[in-house]
Write a protein that holds these residues in place. Structure first.
Motif, PDB file in Angstrom:
ATOM      1  N   LYS A   1       6.148  25.860  51.787  1.00 33.68           N
ATOM      2  CA  LYS A   1       6.328  27.274  52.134  1.00 33.68           C
ATOM      3  C   LYS A   1       6.507  27.484  53.630  1.00 33.68           C
ATOM      4  CE  LYS A   1       3.999  29.268  48.119  1.00 33.68           C
ATOM      5  NZ  LYS A   1       2.913  30.145  47.632  1.00 33.68           N
ATOM      6  N   THR A   2       6.011  26.561  54.426  1.00 36.91           N
ATOM      7  CA  THR A   2       6.186  26.699  55.879  1.00 36.91           C
ATOM      8  C   THR A   2       7.635  26.482  56.304  1.00 36.91           C
ATOM      9  OG1 THR A   2       5.574  24.359  56.134  1.00 36.91           O
ATOM     10  CG2 THR A   2       3.817  26.000  56.358  1.00 36.91           C
ATOM     11  N   LYS A   3       8.432  25.855  55.442  1.00 38.45           N
ATOM     12  CA  LYS A   3       9.838  25.593  55.769  1.00 38.45           C
ATOM     13  C   LYS A   3      10.771  26.693  55.277  1.00 38.45           C
ATOM     14  CE  LYS A   3       9.314  20.552  55.742  1.00 38.45           C
ATOM     15  NZ  LYS A   3       9.841  19.271  55.212  1.00 38.45           N
ATOM     16  N   VAL A   4      10.227  27.716  54.611  1.00 37.43           N
ATOM     17  CA  VAL A   4      11.062  28.801  54.079  1.00 37.43           C
ATOM     18  C   VAL A   4      11.806  29.556  55.188  1.00 37.43           C
ATOM     19  CG1 VAL A   4      10.977  31.027  52.874  1.00 37.43           C
ATOM     20  CG2 VAL A   4       9.746  29.055  51.952  1.00 37.43           C
ATOM     21  N   PRO A   5      11.171  29.881  56.358  1.00 37.88           N
ATOM     22  CA  PRO A   5      11.940  30.562  57.426  1.00 37.88           C
ATOM     23  C   PRO A   5      13.167  29.777  57.864  1.00 37.88           C
ATOM     24  CG  PRO A   5       9.583  30.701  57.878  1.00 37.88           C
ATOM     25  CD  PRO A   5       9.736  29.768  56.716  1.00 37.88           C
ATOM     26  N   LEU A   6      13.052  28.458  57.927  1.00 37.05           N
ATOM     27  CA  LEU A   6      14.212  27.646  58.293  1.00 37.05           C
ATOM     28  C   LEU A   6      15.294  27.719  57.226  1.00 37.05           C
ATOM     29  CD1 LEU A   6      15.474  25.649  60.276  1.00 37.05           C
ATOM     30  CD2 LEU A   6      14.258  23.792  59.092  1.00 37.05           C
ATOM     31  N   LEU A   7      14.870  27.766  55.956  1.00 35.72           N
ATOM     32  CA  LEU A   7      15.834  27.913  54.853  1.00 35.72           C
ATOM     33  C   LEU A   7      16.580  29.239  54.959  1.00 35.72           C
ATOM     34  CD1 LEU A   7      17.055  27.115  52.103  1.00 35.72           C
ATOM     35  CD2 LEU A   7      15.020  28.075  51.018  1.00 35.72           C
ATOM     36  N   LEU A   8      15.877  30.307  55.292  1.00 30.72           N
ATOM     37  CA  LEU A   8      16.519  31.621  55.413  1.00 30.72           C
ATOM     38  C   LEU A   8      17.514  31.647  56.567  1.00 30.72           C
ATOM     39  CD1 LEU A   8      13.450  33.957  54.734  1.00 30.72           C
ATOM     40  CD2 LEU A   8      15.304  33.364  53.176  1.00 30.72           C
ATOM     41  N   GLN A   9      17.228  30.919  57.635  1.00 29.51           N
ATOM     42  CA  GLN A   9      18.176  30.825  58.751  1.00 29.51           C
ATOM     43  C   GLN A   9      19.466  30.139  58.297  1.00 29.51           C
ATOM     44  OE1 GLN A   9      16.412  28.972  62.200  1.00 29.51           O
ATOM     45  NE2 GLN A   9      14.693  30.425  62.285  1.00 29.51           N
ATOM     46  N   ILE A  10      19.325  29.105  57.493  1.00 31.28           N
ATOM     47  CA  ILE A  10      20.512  28.413  56.984  1.00 31.28           C
ATOM     48  C   ILE A  10      21.315  29.338  56.069  1.00 31.28           C
ATOM     49  CG2 ILE A  10      21.265  26.498  55.503  1.00 31.28           C
ATOM     50  CD1 ILE A  10      18.904  24.891  56.573  1.00 31.28           C
ATOM     51  N   LEU A  11      20.626  30.149  55.280  1.00 33.96           N
ATOM     52  CA  LEU A  11      21.324  31.069  54.382  1.00 33.96           C
ATOM     53  C   LEU A  11      22.057  32.158  55.157  1.00 33.96           C
ATOM     54  CD1 LEU A  11      18.675  31.480  51.518  1.00 33.96           C
ATOM     55  CD2 LEU A  11      20.853  30.251  51.408  1.00 33.96           C
ATOM     56  N   ASP A  12      21.483  32.620  56.269  1.00 39.80           N
ATOM     57  CA  ASP A  12      22.141  33.659  57.071  1.00 39.80           C
ATOM     58  C   ASP A  12      23.465  33.171  57.642  1.00 39.80           C
ATOM     59  OD1 ASP A  12      20.223  35.551  56.570  1.00 39.80           O
ATOM     60  OD2 ASP A  12      19.011  35.054  58.330  1.00 39.80           O
ATOM     61  N   SER A  13      23.531  31.911  58.011  1.00 37.66           N
ATOM     62  CA  SER A  13      24.800  31.314  58.456  1.00 37.66           C
ATOM     63  C   SER A  13      25.229  30.312  57.385  1.00 37.66           C
ATOM     64  CB  SER A  13      24.608  30.619  59.802  1.00 37.66           C
ATOM     65  OG  SER A  13      23.544  29.677  59.730  1.00 37.66           O
ATOM     66  N   TYR A  14      25.512  30.827  56.204  1.00 37.10           N
ATOM     67  CA  TYR A  14      25.628  29.998  54.997  1.00 37.10           C
ATOM     68  C   TYR A  14      26.762  28.987  55.067  1.00 37.10           C
ATOM     69  CZ  TYR A  14      26.458  28.696  50.142  1.00 37.10           C
ATOM     70  OH  TYR A  14      26.661  27.987  48.990  1.00 37.10           O
ATOM     71  N   ASP A  15      26.384  27.764  54.738  1.00 42.08           N
ATOM     72  CA  ASP A  15      27.345  26.686  54.512  1.00 42.08           C
ATOM     73  C   ASP A  15      26.799  25.841  53.361  1.00 42.08           C
ATOM     74  OD1 ASP A  15      29.698  24.921  55.460  1.00 42.08           O
ATOM     75  OD2 ASP A  15      27.996  23.521  55.378  1.00 42.08           O
ATOM     76  N   GLN A  16      27.608  25.640  52.347  1.00 43.73           N
ATOM     77  CA  GLN A  16      27.127  24.965  51.147  1.00 43.73           C
ATOM     78  C   GLN A  16      26.620  23.552  51.444  1.00 43.73           C
ATOM     79  OE1 GLN A  16      30.089  24.322  48.134  1.00 43.73           O
ATOM     80  NE2 GLN A  16      28.586  23.930  46.526  1.00 43.73           N
ATOM     81  N   ASN A  17      27.373  22.800  52.214  1.00 38.78           N
ATOM     82  CA  ASN A  17      26.976  21.417  52.517  1.00 38.78           C
ATOM     83  C   ASN A  17      25.675  21.375  53.322  1.00 38.78           C
ATOM     84  OD1 ASN A  17      29.243  20.364  51.205  1.00 38.78           O
ATOM     85  ND2 ASN A  17      30.513  20.586  53.052  1.00 38.78           N
ATOM     86  N   ALA A  18      25.523  22.318  54.263  1.00 38.74           N
ATOM     87  CA  ALA A  18      24.297  22.358  55.068  1.00 38.74           C
ATOM     88  C   ALA A  18      23.090  22.700  54.199  1.00 38.74           C
ATOM     89  CB  ALA A  18      24.445  23.376  56.192  1.00 38.74           C
ATOM     90  N   LEU A  19      23.285  23.591  53.228  1.00 44.55           N
ATOM     91  CA  LEU A  19      22.191  23.971  52.335  1.00 44.55           C
ATOM     92  C   LEU A  19      21.762  22.784  51.464  1.00 44.55           C
ATOM     93  CD1 LEU A  19      20.353  26.210  51.204  1.00 44.55           C
ATOM     94  CD2 LEU A  19      22.172  26.754  49.571  1.00 44.55           C
TER      95      LEU A  19
END
Length: 669
Positions: free
Chosen positions: A644-662
């Motif tokens: 759960k501590t890594k969720v903010p980093l996941l949301l940052q990736i979603l804001d600048s969404y790239d499928q391969n990066a996700l």
């Protein structure tokens, strides 16, 4: 037994008269009412092999059925025959049809529509099911709500069957001896109401019978068949109430056919082919004939008389209510409601219909849900603040209806994993003020819908439960978790149900029997929700469960691939909507759009459509974000890791969404 109402009932129905005049039967009825054990035994016997569940392949198809009778009290299964209706099970009148024998076919066929989108065909000979076998099953694009013989007699072959679904689709299938043949289907792209009634009548007057269709949103439609036997919409008329019955014929005037419909509150309406307007040339004067003048005069007199009676009764009520002897009594009213899942947009449709005008409807939910816009809804909605932390009250919305509104349609979208109750408080415009409450369960896997074919080639995760639980107990857990599952346990020692997530297109297979339940899904979050809910339900009943699971890492990437097109589309839509105001400012400042690139000009041209679509799907993007976040957490929860501590980093990736990066983030974490 000498009361006038009982006497009238006995004269009206011979069966009731025979029952009330049978002392032995009355004695047994009294004993049954006083003995709960005997009552349970009687109910158990009725559930045994006399009904549809005993038929091989019948499974749970009698779960939502009702007994079918004709108006004179005889079973409709084979009118006039001595054979009981339990030969092939019981069903409802609108979802069962008898295809009679013909010179080409000695046997009859009984066709039964089930609530989960399957039509079954039974062979009949001399009024009995041939071997009690299901000839075959036909999957149709929605829950069949009504079945009708094409042209009233099955068409040229005698085997053509029309079906209308609860989600508004119409189709024609041929019920042959060997296999079904799908001839045509009409979708429901415009989100019209469900189909309640069908009739065949030549209302156009071209010698070919047309299809008359009545829907639960009040729409009356006439479909004609072209040269290729394909349906074409010729006419549509909107009424203010759901259409419960429809029939074509010559009623009001010789030479002019009519469509006669009845609505939920009892109104009977006729749509005539007689011209209601006449045209005249310059200088000509139109005069009404004597018949029309007398008809108008008669209607005016009748209307004035009714208005006078209403005023009189209102005055009488006011005088009586102010009297010291007046007694207060809450008026009773019935509500016709429907709460169904729409596969096309993964939302629930809640339809409330009352026989009198609705004043307001209060919607309350103890789980988070989204209220979606409905074009047909003219009510004014207001939201009240809720204290969700202290009393689990997540939604409180009031719909104030316009005058003479008897039908209200709402659309909601739930979040899987969050389950509870949605309540609707309906207050009609009657005095004294009274209210009725309707409750609707939001299930843990509420966006799943029954299906009959799944892709077994997908990577799946498996959840296995074993323990000292009965078949009825594990079935009740499945009923609690998933929609469209019959309340009564199906016949047999083992049952299999297939489901599809209407939002993500993931799938679920459930196989369970006494002491064991196996659930397979290509979405880890579905398995996680089932594990949590089933564990909690078993704990409530003090049942010890042994839970094992097998997680397929490939399924995570597979689920992300299913989410990708939906997420990409919503991100692009949000971006376009954000640009609209700025582009409009530039257009006003510059006077034209010639200086803009084609992409921006296209956004301005489609601005209204884009904003309307975005408004209809509130929180759609947030829901996709939430599903990806849950998928990330659930993947590592089964490994025993808290991320759960890594969720903010996941949301940052979603804001600048790239499928391969996700995907790389999921793999690296």
């Amino acid at each position: 037994m000498a009361g006038p109402q009982i006497q009238q009932l006995m004269e009206w129905n011979v069966r009731i008269s025979l029952m009330l005049n049978n002392p032995e039967l009355m004695r047994q009825t009294v004993e049954l009412a006083q003995n709960p054990a005997m009552r349970r035994e009687m109910m158990w016997k009725q559930d045994q092999p006399d009904n549809l569940e005993s038929i091989p392949g019948g499974n749970s198809y009698s779960s939502s059925s009702q007994t079918l009778w004709t108006e004179d009290g005889e079973p409709l299964l084979n009118p006039g025959s001595p054979f009981p209706p339990t030969s092939v099970g019981v069903t409802s009148q609108k979802t069962m049809k008898l295809l009679p024998a013909s010179r080409h076919r000695a046997a009859q066929k009984v066709v039964i529509g089930d609530h989960d989108g399957v039509v079954m065909c039974f062979g009949m000979k001399k009024g009995e099911a041939m071997g009690s076998d299901v000839m075959y099953e036909i999957e149709v694009p929605g829950p069949p709500a009504v079945l009708a013989l094409h042209n009233g007699n099955g068409g040229n072959s005698g085997e053509d069957l029309l079906f209308g679904t609860a989600d508004g689709k119409l189709g024609l299938i041929q019920i042959t001896t060997s296999k079904p043949v799908h001839k045509w289907e009409i979708g429901n792209e415009r989100k019209k109401g469900g189909i309640l009634c069908i009739d065949s009548f030549d209302i156009v007057g071209d010698g070919v019978k047309d299809l008359l269709v009545g829907r639960d949103d009040g729409m009356v439609e006439v479909h004609s068949l072209d040269s290729a036997e394909e349906p074409v919409l010729r006419f549509a008329q909107a009424l203010s109430e759901s259409v419960t019955s429809i029939q074509g014929g010559c009623v009001g005037k010789d030479g002019y056919d009519e469509i006669v419909v009845s609505t939920y509150s009892g109104w009977v309406t006729g749509l005539t082919t007689e011209p209601v307007q006449k045209e005249s040339g310059p200088g000509e004067e139109l005069k009404m004939n004597q018949e029309m003048q007398s008809k108008i005069s008669s209607l005016r007199n009748e209307l004035e008389h009714l208005q006078y009676k209403v005023l009189q009764e209102r005055e009488n009520y006011q005088q009586f209510s102010q009297s010291s002897k007046a007694k207060s009594a809450a008026p009773s009213f019935s509500i016709n409601d429907k709460f169904t899942l729409n596969k096309d947009d993964a939302s629930y449709s809640l339809i409330l219909e009352v026989q009198t005008a609705i004043d307001n409807v209060l919607i309350q939910s103890d789980v988070p849900i989204d209220l979606l816009d409905v074009d047909k809804n003219s009510a004014v909605v207001s939201f009240s603040s809720c204290d969700s932390e202290s009393n689990d009250n997540f939604l409180l919305a009031t719909y104030r209806c316009q005058a003479n509104t008897t039908r209200l349609e709402l659309k909601i979208r739930s979040i899987e994993g969050q389950y509870g109750t949605l309540q609707a408080y309906v207050t009609p415009r009657i005095q004294p003020k009274t209210c009725q409450v309707r409750q609707y369960h939001i299930r843990p896997l509420s966006l799943h819908q029954r299906t009959h074919c799944i892709d077994h080639g997908r990577p799946t995760n498996t959840l296995t439960l074993t323990g000292q639980f009965s078949f009825a107990e594990v079935h009740s857990w499945v009923v609690f978790c998933l929609p469209e599952v019959p309340e009564k346990p199906p016949a047999g020692e083992c049952v299999t149900f297939h489901f599809q997530n209407t939002f993500l297109d993931t799938q679920l297979e459930s196989i369970y029997r006494k002491g064991e339940g196996v659930f397979k899904s290509d979405n880890i979050s579905t398995i996680s929700i089932l594990k949590d809910v089933l564990s909690k339900e078993a704990t409530k009943r003090k049942i010890n469960l042994n839970i094992t699971y097998e997680i397929n890492e490939v399924s995570v990437r597979h689920t992300l691939m299913l989410i990708h097109p939906k997420l990409e589309y919503q991100l692009l839509l949000a971006k376009k909507v954000q640009l609209i105001d700025a582009l409009k400012e530039l257009q006003v400042h510059e006077g034209n759009t010639n200086f803009l690139i084609p992409e921006y000009r296209c956004i301005l041209e489609e601005a209204d459509h884009l904003q309307e679509e975005y408004k209809k799907q509130p929180a759609h993007l947030e829901r996709l974000y939430g599903m990806i976040t849950d998928l990330f957490i659930d993947k590592f929860k089964f490994k025993g890791t808290n991320v759960k501590t890594k969720v903010p980093l996941l949301l940052q990736i979603l804001d600048s969404y790239d499928q391969n990066a996700l995907i790389a983030f999921f793999d690296a974490a």
